[in-house]
Design an enzyme around this catalytic site. Structure first.
Site, PDB file in Angstrom:
ATOM      1  N   TYR A 272      52.987  -0.916 -66.354  1.00 20.99           N
ATOM      2  CA  TYR A 272      52.970  -1.692 -65.113  1.00 20.99           C
ATOM      3  C   TYR A 272      54.029  -1.174 -64.143  1.00 20.99           C
TER       4      TYR A 272
ATOM      5  N   LEU B 199      45.500  -5.479 -54.089  1.00 18.46           N
ATOM      6  CA  LEU B 199      46.142  -6.374 -55.066  1.00 18.46           C
ATOM      7  C   LEU B 199      45.627  -6.143 -56.485  1.00 18.46           C
TER       8      LEU B 199
ATOM      9  N   THR C 242      55.836 -15.178 -58.399  1.00 20.24           N
ATOM     10  CA  THR C 242      55.115 -16.134 -57.557  1.00 20.24           C
ATOM     11  C   THR C 242      54.263 -17.034 -58.444  1.00 20.24           C
TER      12      THR C 242
ATOM     13  N   THR D 194      41.236 -10.287 -64.925  1.00 12.28           N
ATOM     14  CA  THR D 194      41.992 -11.552 -64.968  1.00 12.28           C
ATOM     15  C   THR D 194      41.586 -12.472 -63.826  1.00 12.28           C
TER      16      THR D 194
ATOM     17  N   ASN E 288      37.148  -6.585 -60.528  1.00 13.58           N
ATOM     18  CA  ASN E 288      36.374  -6.340 -61.753  1.00 13.58           C
ATOM     19  C   ASN E 288      36.400  -7.546 -62.698  1.00 13.58           C
TER      20      ASN E 288
ATOM     21  N   GLY F  67      41.598 -12.954 -58.041  1.00 11.50           N
ATOM     22  CA  GLY F  67      42.742 -13.346 -58.874  1.00 11.50           C
ATOM     23  C   GLY F  67      43.515 -14.499 -58.265  1.00 11.50           C
TER      24      GLY F  67
ATOM     25  N   LYS G  21      42.381   6.453 -45.418  1.00 12.08           N
ATOM     26  CA  LYS G  21      42.467   7.706 -44.663  1.00 12.08           C
ATOM     27  C   LYS G  21      41.150   7.951 -43.919  1.00 12.08           C
TER      28      LYS G  21
ATOM     29  N   ARG H 243      52.329 -16.205 -68.293  1.00  9.15           N
ATOM     30  CA  ARG H 243      53.519 -16.203 -67.445  1.00  9.15           C
ATOM     31  C   ARG H 243      54.263 -17.519 -67.616  1.00  9.15           C
TER      32      ARG H 243
HETATM   33  P1  NAD Z   1      45.985 -11.721 -61.193  1.00  9.29           P
HETATM   34  O1  NAD Z   1      45.916 -11.104 -62.537  1.00  9.29           O
HETATM   35  O2  NAD Z   1      45.577 -13.152 -61.039  1.00  9.29           O
HETATM   36  O3  NAD Z   1      45.163 -10.880 -60.131  1.00  9.29           O
HETATM   37  C1  NAD Z   1      44.868  -9.514 -60.247  1.00  9.29           C
HETATM   38  C2  NAD Z   1      43.401  -9.309 -59.891  1.00  9.29           C
HETATM   39  O4  NAD Z   1      43.084  -7.904 -59.975  1.00  9.29           O
HETATM   40  C3  NAD Z   1      42.461 -10.034 -60.858  1.00  9.29           C
HETATM   41  O5  NAD Z   1      41.493 -10.730 -60.127  1.00  9.29           O
HETATM   42  C4  NAD Z   1      41.854  -8.885 -61.670  1.00  9.29           C
HETATM   43  O6  NAD Z   1      40.561  -9.193 -62.171  1.00  9.29           O
HETATM   44  C5  NAD Z   1      41.853  -7.763 -60.659  1.00  9.29           C
HETATM   45  N1  NAD Z   1      41.826  -6.420 -61.254  1.00  9.29           N
HETATM   46  C6  NAD Z   1      42.588  -5.958 -62.267  1.00  9.29           C
HETATM   47  N2  NAD Z   1      42.270  -4.679 -62.530  1.00  9.29           N
HETATM   48  C7  NAD Z   1      41.292  -4.317 -61.647  1.00  9.29           C
HETATM   49  C8  NAD Z   1      40.560  -3.133 -61.408  1.00  9.29           C
HETATM   50  N3  NAD Z   1      40.751  -2.021 -62.138  1.00  9.29           N
HETATM   51  N4  NAD Z   1      39.610  -3.126 -60.419  1.00  9.29           N
HETATM   52  C9  NAD Z   1      39.412  -4.247 -59.681  1.00  9.29           C
HETATM   53  N5  NAD Z   1      40.071  -5.407 -59.865  1.00  9.29           N
HETATM   54  C10 NAD Z   1      41.010  -5.437 -60.831  1.00  9.29           C
HETATM   55  O7  NAD Z   1      47.490 -11.525 -60.685  1.00  9.29           O
HETATM   56  P2  NAD Z   1      48.224 -12.004 -59.348  1.00  9.29           P
HETATM   57  O8  NAD Z   1      49.427 -12.740 -59.745  1.00  9.29           O
HETATM   58  O9  NAD Z   1      47.263 -12.625 -58.407  1.00  9.29           O
HETATM   59  O10 NAD Z   1      48.715 -10.594 -58.781  1.00  9.29           O
HETATM   60  C11 NAD Z   1      48.099  -9.952 -57.682  1.00  9.29           C
HETATM   61  C12 NAD Z   1      48.864  -8.687 -57.331  1.00  9.29           C
HETATM   62  O11 NAD Z   1      50.213  -9.028 -56.976  1.00  9.29           O
HETATM   63  C13 NAD Z   1      48.966  -7.680 -58.478  1.00  9.29           C
HETATM   64  O12 NAD Z   1      48.842  -6.373 -57.946  1.00  9.29           O
HETATM   65  C14 NAD Z   1      50.359  -7.884 -59.013  1.00  9.29           C
HETATM   66  O13 NAD Z   1      50.872  -6.717 -59.596  1.00  9.29           O
HETATM   67  C15 NAD Z   1      51.120  -8.275 -57.757  1.00  9.29           C
HETATM   68  N6  NAD Z   1      52.316  -9.068 -58.088  1.00  9.29           N
HETATM   69  C16 NAD Z   1      52.217 -10.372 -58.483  1.00  9.29           C
HETATM   70  C17 NAD Z   1      53.352 -11.096 -58.807  1.00  9.29           C
HETATM   71  C18 NAD Z   1      53.291 -12.536 -59.234  1.00  9.29           C
HETATM   72  O14 NAD Z   1      54.349 -13.112 -59.552  1.00  9.29           O
HETATM   73  N7  NAD Z   1      52.177 -13.197 -59.250  1.00  9.29           N
HETATM   74  C19 NAD Z   1      54.608 -10.482 -58.738  1.00  9.29           C
HETATM   75  C20 NAD Z   1      54.672  -9.133 -58.359  1.00  9.29           C
HETATM   76  C21 NAD Z   1      53.520  -8.446 -58.018  1.00  9.29           C
HETATM   77  N1  UDP Z   2      37.722   7.729 -51.676  1.00  5.10           N
HETATM   78  C1  UDP Z   2      37.091   6.510 -51.779  1.00  5.10           C
HETATM   79  N2  UDP Z   2      36.518   5.977 -50.663  1.00  5.10           N
HETATM   80  C2  UDP Z   2      36.560   6.600 -49.449  1.00  5.10           C
HETATM   81  C3  UDP Z   2      37.222   7.842 -49.358  1.00  5.10           C
HETATM   82  C4  UDP Z   2      37.809   8.377 -50.496  1.00  5.10           C
HETATM   83  O1  UDP Z   2      37.028   5.906 -52.839  1.00  5.10           O
HETATM   84  O2  UDP Z   2      36.013   6.051 -48.490  1.00  5.10           O
HETATM   85  C5  UDP Z   2      38.333   8.306 -52.868  1.00  5.10           C
HETATM   86  C6  UDP Z   2      37.834   9.698 -53.145  1.00  5.10           C
HETATM   87  O3  UDP Z   2      36.768   9.620 -54.064  1.00  5.10           O
HETATM   88  C7  UDP Z   2      39.023  10.422 -53.689  1.00  5.10           C
HETATM   89  C8  UDP Z   2      40.205   9.539 -53.348  1.00  5.10           C
HETATM   90  O4  UDP Z   2      39.710   8.438 -52.643  1.00  5.10           O
HETATM   91  O5  UDP Z   2      38.950  10.499 -55.094  1.00  5.10           O
HETATM   92  C9  UDP Z   2      41.254  10.231 -52.509  1.00  5.10           C
HETATM   93  O6  UDP Z   2      40.666  10.642 -51.311  1.00  5.10           O
HETATM   94  P1  UDP Z   2      41.274  11.838 -50.480  1.00  5.10           P
HETATM   95  O7  UDP Z   2      40.405  12.030 -49.275  1.00  5.10           O
HETATM   96  O8  UDP Z   2      42.715  11.618 -50.249  1.00  5.10           O
HETATM   97  O9  UDP Z   2      41.235  13.035 -51.483  1.00  5.10           O
HETATM   98  P2  UDP Z   2      40.135  14.121 -51.815  1.00  5.10           P
HETATM   99  O10 UDP Z   2      38.782  13.491 -51.659  1.00  5.10           O
HETATM  100  O11 UDP Z   2      40.386  15.206 -50.837  1.00  5.10           O
HETATM  101  O12 UDP Z   2      40.462  14.488 -53.218  1.00  5.10           O
HETATM  102  N1  UDP Z   3      59.254 -16.644 -70.695  1.00  6.15           N
HETATM  103  C1  UDP Z   3      59.618 -17.646 -71.585  1.00  6.15           C
HETATM  104  N2  UDP Z   3      58.630 -18.361 -72.183  1.00  6.15           N
HETATM  105  C2  UDP Z   3      57.309 -18.160 -71.928  1.00  6.15           C
HETATM  106  C3  UDP Z   3      56.953 -17.153 -71.011  1.00  6.15           C
HETATM  107  C4  UDP Z   3      57.945 -16.398 -70.419  1.00  6.15           C
HETATM  108  O1  UDP Z   3      60.804 -17.869 -71.838  1.00  6.15           O
HETATM  109  O2  UDP Z   3      56.474 -18.874 -72.508  1.00  6.15           O
HETATM  110  C5  UDP Z   3      60.330 -15.869 -70.025  1.00  6.15           C
HETATM  111  C6  UDP Z   3      60.183 -14.355 -70.129  1.00  6.15           C
HETATM  112  O3  UDP Z   3      60.786 -13.867 -71.303  1.00  6.15           O
HETATM  113  C7  UDP Z   3      60.899 -13.893 -68.867  1.00  6.15           C
HETATM  114  C8  UDP Z   3      60.639 -15.013 -67.863  1.00  6.15           C
HETATM  115  O4  UDP Z   3      60.262 -16.159 -68.634  1.00  6.15           O
HETATM  116  O5  UDP Z   3      62.278 -13.803 -69.096  1.00  6.15           O
HETATM  117  C9  UDP Z   3      59.536 -14.699 -66.863  1.00  6.15           C
HETATM  118  O6  UDP Z   3      58.412 -14.254 -67.587  1.00  6.15           O
HETATM  119  P1  UDP Z   3      57.009 -13.925 -66.903  1.00  6.15           P
HETATM  120  O7  UDP Z   3      56.135 -13.334 -67.937  1.00  6.15           O
HETATM  121  O8  UDP Z   3      56.508 -15.118 -66.174  1.00  6.15           O
HETATM  122  O9  UDP Z   3      57.340 -12.858 -65.757  1.00  6.15           O
HETATM  123  P2  UDP Z   3      58.217 -11.521 -65.687  1.00  6.15           P
HETATM  124  O10 UDP Z   3      58.974 -11.320 -66.962  1.00  6.15           O
HETATM  125  O11 UDP Z   3      57.221 -10.462 -65.440  1.00  6.15           O
HETATM  126  O12 UDP Z   3      59.133 -11.777 -64.561  1.00  6.15           O
END
Ligand code: NAD
Ligand code: UDP
Ligand code: UDP
Length: 314
Positions: free
Chosen positions: A147, A75, A177, A39, A36, A14, A107, A188
């Site tokens: 979210y 992330l 960011t 995005t 995956n 991402g 863990k 965004r």
């Molecule tokens: P992004 O959408 O570019 O990146 C997110 C990545 O996660 C993507 O590559 C997406 O394909 C992957 N992903 C989503 N669901 C998945 C899943 N189920 N399994 C594996 N991969 C998955 O967004 P970003 O801005 O790079 O954000 C990265 C992280 O930082 C996110 O967790 C986001 O919540 C957090 N964050 C970002 C901001 C920001 O302003 N950019 C602010 C607060 C928090």
């Molecule tokens: N898990 C994983 N990778 C690992 C170890 C655990 O994906 O290397 C997953 C596991 O399948 C479980 C989750 O993480 O669903 C939580 O693990 P934890 O050991 O806390 O819980 P438990 O297996 O006892 O439910």
């Molecule tokens: N926003 C806007 N025009 C756009 C996209 C977003 O005015 O085309 C506004 C949105 O309503 C919010 C702020 O900009 O008040 C930041 O939006 P963003 O989706 O980037 O992030 P978040 O709301 O999650 O902080």
């Protein structure tokens, strides 16, 4: 060892994740990027594929993952409201099941684990600027809840795995960011305004544009991530990471029009439901504990991002 640590980055293809992959490879670590591609984009990591210290695994973190690692940066999760509201159930699953799986992995392997949490845990804040001790004002049933509440539950899981299983955790609350590799259709505000300005299309102001955000350039944020991960294990967070310089959305639009020498005009669109009114991080904790603060001014970061989108769109 030929390399440093083995680092797993979920969401590594991402926007933020791909910059983190680059930074950790440059520091001499082995990086396993798990994504995956919801995005994320292959292009974001294409230049890294020839590096033998880099590996990509297409995988959804809602399913278990068994690999060996020293550190995990979790992330994975779409970050733009448009994308996280596209399939809200999957968004909550990604935050919650993803956190459980990655914490289970941490863990078992005794890895340190970093969580990309968000300023959205504060919801529409009634305390300004936001400090980590503020518990937030989140609507649990609105369109942003998948979210916000997903990320809040992930924080709960991080602190319970820490208390119950002694997992070494780092929780960062990231504020808005921006930078190169945001998707042009990401929805965004920074990417929307820059793409509209470059194309000479109207700039879409949601509501009256008086709502505020505080924008951090991606390289500053990544520096904060690494400092938090490298801090002693007593530093668990949650810790705000963001730029404390606050702007209204209208000011941002005017700045982008000026910096990109655009002829675009402003148009108003409806304000999305539950859109936070004001947002600015109090970063005293990060400043004191990590000796970190952002160094890239908004004009400079926006100019770099405009340059990126101009070459992408040409
Ligand atoms: P992004 O959408 O570019 O990146 C997110 C990545 O996660 C993507 O590559 C997406 O394909 C992957 N992903 C989503 N669901 C998945 C899943 N189920 N399994 C594996 N991969 C998955 O967004 P970003 O801005 O790079 O954000 C990265 C992280 O930082 C996110 O967790 C986001 O919540 C957090 N964050 C970002 C901001 C920001 O302003 N950019 C602010 C607060 C928090
Ligand atoms: N898990 C994983 N990778 C690992 C170890 C655990 O994906 O290397 C997953 C596991 O399948 C479980 C989750 O993480 O669903 C939580 O693990 P934890 O050991 O806390 O819980 P438990 O297996 O006892 O439910
Ligand atoms: N926003 C806007 N025009 C756009 C996209 C977003 O005015 O085309 C506004 C949105 O309503 C919010 C702020 O900009 O008040 C930041 O939006 P963003 O989706 O980037 O992030 P978040 O709301 O999650 O902080």
């Amino acid at each position: 060892m030929a390399f440093g640590k083995r680092v797993l980055i979920t969401g590594g293809a991402g926007f933020i994740g791909s910059h983190l992959c680059e930074k950790l490879l440059a520091a001499g670590h082995e990086v396993l990027c798990v994504d995956n591609l919801f995005t994320g984009r292959r292009q974001n990591i294409a230049p890294l594929l020839s590096n033998t210290a880099f590996e990509f695994n297409r995988h959804d973190v809602t399913f278990p993952l068994f690999v060996e690692t020293d550190e995990i940066y979790n992330l994975a999760c779409p970050a733009s409201p448009v994308h996280y509201q596209f399939d809200p159930v999957q968004t909550t699953k990604t935050s919650v099941h993803g956190a459980i799986n990655m914490l289970g992995l941490a863990k078992r392997t005794k890895a340190k684990i970093f969580q990309a949490s968000t300023s959205e845990v504060y919801g529409d804040p009634t305390v300004h600027p936001q400090v980590e001790t503020y518990n937030g004002n989140v609507n649990p049933i609105g369109p942003r809840a998948c979210y916000d509440e997903g990320k809040r539950c992930a924080e709960t899981l991080f602190f319970d795995y820490h208390r119950q299983h002694r997992v070494r955790i780092r929780v960062a609350r990231i504020f808005n960011t921006y930078g190169p590799r945001m998707l042009p259709n990401d929805g965004r505000v920074v990417s929307n305004f820059i793409v509209q300005a470059i194309k000479g299309e109207p700039i879409t102001i949601y509501g009256d544009g008086q709502q505020t955000r505080s924008f951090c350039y991606v390289s500053d944020l990544i520096e904060g991530f690494v400092r938090l991960m490298d801090a002693p294990d007593t530093v668990t967070g949650p810790m705000n990471l963001g730029n404390p310089v606050e702007s209204t959305i209208l000011e941002l639009a005017e700045k982008i029009i000026h910096l990109s020498k655009s002829s675009s005009k402003l148009i108003n669109k409806p304000l999305p439901v539950d859109d936070p009114t004001r947002r600015r991080p109090d970063i005293s904790k990060a400043q004191e504990t990590l000796k970190w603060k952002p160094v890239v001014p908004l004009d400079e970061g926006l100019s770099k991002t405009i340059h990126y989108f101009k070459s992408l769109l040409s």
